[in-house]
Write an enzyme that holds these catalytic residues in place. Sequence first.
Site, PDB file in Angstrom:
ATOM      1  CB  CYS A 176      -0.980  -0.053   1.171  1.00  0.00           C
ATOM      2  SG  CYS A 176      -2.456   0.955   0.958  1.00  0.00           S
ATOM      3  CG  HIS A 177      -0.332   4.887   1.491  1.00  0.00           C
ATOM      4  ND1 HIS A 177      -1.538   4.221   1.495  1.00  0.00           N
ATOM      5  CD2 HIS A 177      -0.562   6.069   0.862  1.00  0.00           C
ATOM      6  CE1 HIS A 177      -2.452   4.971   0.912  1.00  0.00           C
ATOM      7  NE2 HIS A 177      -1.891   6.099   0.518  1.00  0.00           N
TER       8      HIS A 177
END
Length: 177
Positions: free
Chosen positions: A106-107
């Site tokens: 994800c991030h």
Amino acid sequence: MKVAFLVATEGIEQVELTEPWKAVADAGHAPELVSTESGRVQAYNHLDKGDTFPVDRAVADTGPGDYDALVLPGGVANPDALRVDEDAVAFAKGFFEQGKPVAAICHAPWTLVEADVLRGRTLTSWPSLRTDITNAGGTWVDEQVKVCTGGPNTLITSRKPDDLKAFCEAFLDALGN
């Protein structure tokens, strides 16, 4: 194998911590929670507070030589806090320097952007990181899971929680399971 899970003190996307943790433990490996501070960390279910988890070691008190692999869970606030912590960035970078597997979802690649380890690498992430990854010399792809062996180590990345099954399978493969 001993696997570090590096997180900040809050903002961790809970499922991106708990699902890989469970996969690592179920495969017979030893997961360990490493954070920027000792005590407990606060996870989130998107924007809502989730559970807290006990920290095994503060990042300043350990190093990549103590582990066989690294997992970087996402959440927006978590990697944003990690990338401004010099110890956390150096810790993550050390896994690349030592040729050890790293998995980021994800991030989480924001921490790797800051560590300057993405030049020439192909990876995926949450779509909003595309420009950051490209500016850091990486090639961004929109795939459920991307395993990149075109560097000093194996880098496993995924976009979001829906990709966790493939992410965990690819990471366990990198560990030899």
